[in-house]
Design a protein around this motif. Structure first.
Motif, PDB file in Angstrom:
ATOM      1  N   PHE A   1      60.767  36.248  35.846  1.00 50.77           N
ATOM      2  CA  PHE A   1      59.995  37.491  35.563  1.00 50.77           C
ATOM      3  C   PHE A   1      58.686  37.421  36.288  1.00 50.77           C
ATOM      4  CE2 PHE A   1      63.013  36.618  32.051  1.00 50.77           C
ATOM      5  CZ  PHE A   1      63.596  38.143  31.756  1.00 50.77           C
ATOM      6  N   ILE A   2      58.259  38.951  36.516  1.00 51.51           N
ATOM      7  CA  ILE A   2      56.877  39.187  37.032  1.00 51.51           C
ATOM      8  C   ILE A   2      56.513  40.323  36.338  1.00 51.51           C
ATOM      9  CG2 ILE A   2      57.777  40.663  38.684  1.00 51.51           C
ATOM     10  CD1 ILE A   2      55.824  39.685  40.755  1.00 51.51           C
ATOM     11  N   THR A   3      54.996  40.304  36.290  1.00 46.18           N
ATOM     12  CA  THR A   3      54.482  41.637  35.454  1.00 46.18           C
ATOM     13  C   THR A   3      54.001  42.737  36.322  1.00 46.18           C
ATOM     14  OG1 THR A   3      52.192  40.670  36.069  1.00 46.18           O
ATOM     15  CG2 THR A   3      53.236  39.713  33.808  1.00 46.18           C
ATOM     16  N   ARG A   4      54.027  43.758  35.747  1.00 47.24           N
ATOM     17  CA  ARG A   4      53.768  45.008  36.589  1.00 47.24           C
ATOM     18  C   ARG A   4      52.532  44.824  37.355  1.00 47.24           C
ATOM     19  NH1 ARG A   4      53.027  50.453  33.274  1.00 47.24           N
ATOM     20  NH2 ARG A   4      50.763  49.472  33.191  1.00 47.24           N
ATOM     21  N   THR A   5      51.454  44.428  37.080  1.00 44.40           N
ATOM     22  CA  THR A   5      50.386  44.191  37.707  1.00 44.40           C
ATOM     23  C   THR A   5      50.516  43.347  38.938  1.00 44.40           C
ATOM     24  OG1 THR A   5      49.034  44.479  35.976  1.00 44.40           O
ATOM     25  CG2 THR A   5      47.680  43.624  37.919  1.00 44.40           C
ATOM     26  N   GLN A   6      51.109  42.047  38.817  1.00 46.45           N
ATOM     27  CA  GLN A   6      51.728  41.412  39.852  1.00 46.45           C
ATOM     28  C   GLN A   6      52.487  42.099  40.861  1.00 46.45           C
ATOM     29  OE1 GLN A   6      53.218  37.942  37.976  1.00 46.45           O
ATOM     30  NE2 GLN A   6      51.291  37.455  37.214  1.00 46.45           N
ATOM     31  N   ALA A   7      53.405  42.839  40.403  1.00 44.74           N
ATOM     32  CA  ALA A   7      54.356  43.606  41.265  1.00 44.74           C
ATOM     33  C   ALA A   7      53.696  44.763  42.051  1.00 44.74           C
ATOM     34  CB  ALA A   7      55.752  44.395  40.648  1.00 44.74           C
ATOM     35  N   VAL A   8      52.844  45.251  41.412  1.00 46.88           N
ATOM     36  CA  VAL A   8      51.988  46.427  42.385  1.00 46.88           C
ATOM     37  C   VAL A   8      51.179  45.755  43.302  1.00 46.88           C
ATOM     38  CG1 VAL A   8      50.176  48.193  42.242  1.00 46.88           C
ATOM     39  CG2 VAL A   8      51.956  47.980  40.504  1.00 46.88           C
ATOM     40  N   ARG A   9      50.566  44.527  42.897  1.00 50.35           N
ATOM     41  CA  ARG A   9      49.949  43.787  44.126  1.00 50.35           C
ATOM     42  C   ARG A   9      50.716  43.217  45.146  1.00 50.35           C
ATOM     43  NH1 ARG A   9      45.683  40.539  40.023  1.00 50.35           N
ATOM     44  NH2 ARG A   9      44.289  42.028  39.514  1.00 50.35           N
ATOM     45  N   LYS A  10      52.024  42.801  44.842  1.00 49.33           N
ATOM     46  CA  LYS A  10      52.661  42.303  45.855  1.00 49.33           C
ATOM     47  C   LYS A  10      53.243  43.391  46.996  1.00 49.33           C
ATOM     48  CE  LYS A  10      56.488  38.886  46.131  1.00 49.33           C
ATOM     49  NZ  LYS A  10      57.110  38.134  45.297  1.00 49.33           N
ATOM     50  N   LEU A  11      53.489  44.460  46.242  1.00 49.64           N
ATOM     51  CA  LEU A  11      53.967  45.554  47.174  1.00 49.64           C
ATOM     52  C   LEU A  11      53.081  46.446  47.705  1.00 49.64           C
ATOM     53  CD1 LEU A  11      56.785  47.053  44.689  1.00 49.64           C
ATOM     54  CD2 LEU A  11      57.162  45.560  46.783  1.00 49.64           C
ATOM     55  N   GLN A  12      51.768  46.060  47.409  1.00 45.69           N
ATOM     56  CA  GLN A  12      50.475  46.940  47.894  1.00 45.69           C
ATOM     57  C   GLN A  12      50.674  48.315  47.940  1.00 45.69           C
ATOM     58  OE1 GLN A  12      49.823  45.188  51.817  1.00 45.69           O
ATOM     59  NE2 GLN A  12      49.576  43.332  51.212  1.00 45.69           N
ATOM     60  N   VAL A  13      51.206  48.892  46.720  1.00 44.27           N
ATOM     61  CA  VAL A  13      51.117  50.163  46.621  1.00 44.27           C
ATOM     62  C   VAL A  13      50.386  50.563  45.221  1.00 44.27           C
ATOM     63  CG1 VAL A  13      53.457  50.588  47.790  1.00 44.27           C
ATOM     64  CG2 VAL A  13      53.347  50.105  45.369  1.00 44.27           C
ATOM     65  N   SER A  14      50.019  51.930  45.298  1.00 43.75           N
ATOM     66  CA  SER A  14      49.610  52.285  43.975  1.00 43.75           C
ATOM     67  C   SER A  14      50.620  52.387  42.794  1.00 43.75           C
ATOM     68  CB  SER A  14      48.976  53.835  44.061  1.00 43.75           C
ATOM     69  OG  SER A  14      49.797  54.716  44.489  1.00 43.75           O
ATOM     70  N   LEU A  15      49.960  52.377  41.503  1.00 44.44           N
ATOM     71  CA  LEU A  15      50.836  52.766  40.230  1.00 44.44           C
ATOM     72  C   LEU A  15      51.752  53.688  40.435  1.00 44.44           C
ATOM     73  CD1 LEU A  15      51.601  51.225  37.640  1.00 44.44           C
ATOM     74  CD2 LEU A  15      49.830  52.180  36.580  1.00 44.44           C
ATOM     75  N   PRO A  16      51.336  54.813  40.639  1.00 43.55           N
ATOM     76  CA  PRO A  16      52.208  55.965  40.681  1.00 43.55           C
ATOM     77  C   PRO A  16      53.329  56.101  41.555  1.00 43.55           C
ATOM     78  CG  PRO A  16      50.199  56.945  40.473  1.00 43.55           C
ATOM     79  CD  PRO A  16      49.946  55.459  40.572  1.00 43.55           C
ATOM     80  N   ASP A  17      53.265  55.526  42.851  1.00 39.50           N
ATOM     81  CA  ASP A  17      54.034  54.997  43.760  1.00 39.50           C
ATOM     82  C   ASP A  17      54.903  53.965  43.521  1.00 39.50           C
ATOM     83  OD1 ASP A  17      53.028  57.058  45.635  1.00 39.50           O
ATOM     84  OD2 ASP A  17      51.831  55.843  46.699  1.00 39.50           O
ATOM     85  N   PHE A  18      54.450  53.325  42.976  1.00 42.19           N
ATOM     86  CA  PHE A  18      55.509  51.959  42.021  1.00 42.19           C
ATOM     87  C   PHE A  18      56.543  52.481  41.217  1.00 42.19           C
ATOM     88  CE2 PHE A  18      56.099  48.765  38.895  1.00 42.19           C
ATOM     89  CZ  PHE A  18      56.953  47.871  39.677  1.00 42.19           C
TER      90      PHE A  18
END
Length: 680
Positions: free
Chosen positions: A16-33
């Protein structure tokens, strides 16, 4: 010595991965995620133990699968999001320097984002797309009925309306619509396409009030995905039956309220029909199309030869005529037999349900759902008034070819409205009255829905204007064994002796009401004169007038002297035991003695009714005890680990039986009230 495992390197913490870690890994903003997750169909997951998954002292709230986020790293939409972000920075710099022309030029060159590859990835076969069409249709029909605001552009609403109308046209041509139901939320529809049942909800066309607590940005993302999905699906459906997609759309006619009439379907020749592959695209290879057609002709020629040989071998055999009607299954003639589910009517039967009828919709009826349902079940001629829009078969209400007219107004006499003068094209004045046309059947709109759910034309007199309509039941709720079925007669559902018991209880209630000085009135029609007299008396008692104190005191004394012995109703007398009844009688005697009044006398009618009911109760209790003893013997034969399950089953069955019996008793009471009203 084995290597020591570190915390968070394996197991659930790695899965499992948290949402914050996923956004940082994909290097996108939260709305785009969020948009990317909606497009790809990736949703948050709930781990079994948040403490083991979380690497902090405070566990996070949103988790995703690590493999899902790893899968998103190679998504082409990430480059589109980055391009949009870079373009937004350029537009902002141009506006900051006052270069409005450059900003407008950059806005026009905004890269367009397409979701075609996502549709193909999520739905590898067409059946998968049909299975996931329920939510898409409900959302698109919802947005098609919303007004345009700052959050919802008019282009989106127009696109949703056009896609929905195209889908409805396919259902009309193929007669794929099977059932419909009117509910508080809206109108439910069910269609069967290539063996898949699709159920969606269409809201009523009321004036919508848009509130500010709705996140239209998230809903707009779903709409962007669903419009692409329904566009692909409509293309495949149209090409599968030999229609050109997209069909011709008359925007001017649509602005005048034509709706379904604004779309014109066109067929295409066999040579121009592409061969549709397993996906959504066609095959443009002409050689392959010619070879496939040659193989089809060869197979058809072989079948003709086999049929001719069979006719020569058996000259006395006569082929039967093709019958598309489906068979029905009769249940076994036993009381405990299960009810066999009956198959739905075929498409040929649905196509001929309203084919011989001509309908006219009055101004007060909902035109859009009625037009769609009538045409989906074979009606070719549907007319309405010009105020409802264009596209009608006829706008003349006096047209002699009209056989049925749908009205939703009370049944008024012929001379209720005066004649209205209408000026014709010639210039003459013609008086138009509201009288009915002789020979025409007038029904309420519910008649259409009940007819299609039962697959036959029902009696129109039950749905006449102003008549009390039959209950509109859901076609998806099938009555089970032992449950209350409102469509079946009570004699087929009740238990032994239940009718006599309920009849005696109702008689005791009527006798108790007559003894208390209350007239037995029908259930549906209360005595309005009595209510008016009562309201007048109460109004007179509530007035405060000078010099009327003595009369008020006399009234209060009379009320104090009036004995109040109606605390125990007939129902309580029937249900209470003998000891409880004696206690109530003793309480009444004490109250009468405290007020200085004589002791109340026991009502003979109540005693006789109680005696009759007690006899019926004894029979019912005797049978119930026998059943309980039999169940107890069966329970003793079970092992201990299965007795709890058996007790839960018996508890649930007893609860369902009690609910069904209460509903049957209520229906008997209503039927008795209707009989009293009919006699009166």
């Amino acid at each position: 010595m084995p290597r020591i495992k570190k915390k968070g390197q394996s197991g659930a913490a790695k899965n499992f991965i948290t949402r914050t870690q996923a956004v940082r890994k994909l290097q996108v903003s939260l709305p785009d995620f969020r948009r990317l997750c909606i497009f790809k169909g990736i949703y948050p997951r709930e781990p079994r133990n948040k403490k083991k998954v979380s690497k902090r002292a405070t566990p996070s709230t949103t988790f995703y699968y690590t493999k899902d986020i790893q899968y998103l790293l190679h998504e082409p939409l990430l480059n589109k999001f980055r391009d949009h972000k870079a373009l937004a920075k350029k537009i902002g710099k141009a506006l900051g320097r006052g270069e409005v022309g450059d900003a407008a030029r950059l806005e026009k060159s905004k890269p367009r984002m397409r979701l075609d590859h996502i549709i193909k990835e999520r739905y590898p076969t067409f059946i998968d797309a049909l299975r996931d069409l329920d939510d898409a249709l409900s959302m698109l029909f919802l947005f098609a009925n919303l007004p345009s605001t700052t959050h919802i552009p008019p282009q989106t609403i127009a696109l949703c309306q056009r896609l929905c109308l195209e889908f409805e046209h396919y259902l009309i041509v193929t007669n794929s619509l099977k059932k419909s139901f009117l509910s508080i939320k809206g109108i439910y529809y069910q269609a069967t396409i290539q063996g898949q049942d699709i159920l969606w909800l269409v809201p009523y066309k009321f004036v919508q009030r848009m509130t500010g607590d709705i996140d239209f940005r998230i809903m707009g993302t779903f709409i962007e995905f669903y419009t692409t999905l329904l566009g692909f699906t409509n293309y495949r459906l149209y090409t599968s039956i030999g229609l050109v997609y997209p069909p011709k759309f008359d925007s001017a006619s649509d602005e005048r309220g034509a709706e379904l009439g604004a779309i014109t379907l066109e067929g295409k020749s066999i040579s121009a029909t592409p061969i549709v592959a397993n996906g959504f695209e066609g095959d443009d290879n002409p050689t392959r199309a010619i070879d496939a057609q040659a193989e089809a002709d060869k197979v058809a020629h072989l079948q003709e030869n086999e049929e001719e040989a069979g006719e020569n071998d058996q000259p006395e055999w006569e082929p039967e005529e093709g019958n598309d009607a489906i068979d029905t299954f009769e249940p076994v003639a036993t009381q405990d037999a299960d009810i066999l589910p009956q198959p739905q009517f075929s498409s040929s039967e649905a196509a001929t349900l309203f084919s011989d009828l001509t309908f006219f919709l009055s101004r007060e009826t909902p035109r859009a759902p009625l037009e769609f349902i009538l045409k989906a079940f074979g009606c070719k001629r549907v007319g309405w008034d010009l105020v409802l829009g264009e596209g009608s078969f006829t706008s003349d209400e006096k047209d002699p070819s009209i056989t049925h007219q749908l009205v939703d107004r009370p049944n008024l006499p012929a001379n209720a409205f005066p004649d209205v003068p209408i000026e014709t094209d010639v210039g003459n004045l013609v008086k138009k009255s509201a009288s009915r046309v002789p020979g025409r059947t007038y029904v309420q709109p519910q008649w259409v829905w009940d007819c299609i759910n039962q697959g036959k034309l029902l009696r129109p007199d039950l749905y006449a204007p102003g008549a009390t309509l039959p209950p509109h039941l859901s076609p998806w709720v099938k009555p089970k064994q032992g449950q209350y079925d409102p469509t079946a007669p009570l004699a087929e559902q009740e238990r032994e002796g239940e009718a006599d018991l309920h009849q005696e209880e109702l008689e005791v209630e009527d006798e108790a009401m007559e003894g208390a000085g209350l007239a037995v009135q029908p259930v549906d029609q209360p005595d309005m004169d009595a209510l008016l007299d009562q309201s007048d008396v109460e109004a007179g008692q509530g007035m405060q007038i000078d010099g009327s104190d003595s009369s008020g005191e006399e009234d209060s004394d009379a009320e104090d002297q009036r004995p109040d012995w109606s605390a125990g109703s007939a129902d309580s007398d029937v249900e209470l035991s003998d000891s409880e009844q004696q206690r109530l009688e003793y309480q009444r005697e004490l109250e009468a003695e405290a007020k200085g009044l004589p002791a109340p006398k026991a009502d003979s009618s109540k005693k006789s009714g109680k005696k009759v009911v007690s006899e019926a109760r004894k029979k019912a209790d005797k049978k119930r005890k026998e059943q309980e003893e039999e169940l107890e013997r069966q329970r003793m034969m079970l092992p201990n680990r299965k007795r709890k399950l058996f007790d839960k089953m018996q508890y649930g069955n007893a609860k369902k039986d009690a609910e069904a019996e209460a509903l049957r008793k209520k229906k008997r009471k209503l039927e008795k009230g209707e009989k009293i009203k009919g006699v009166a």
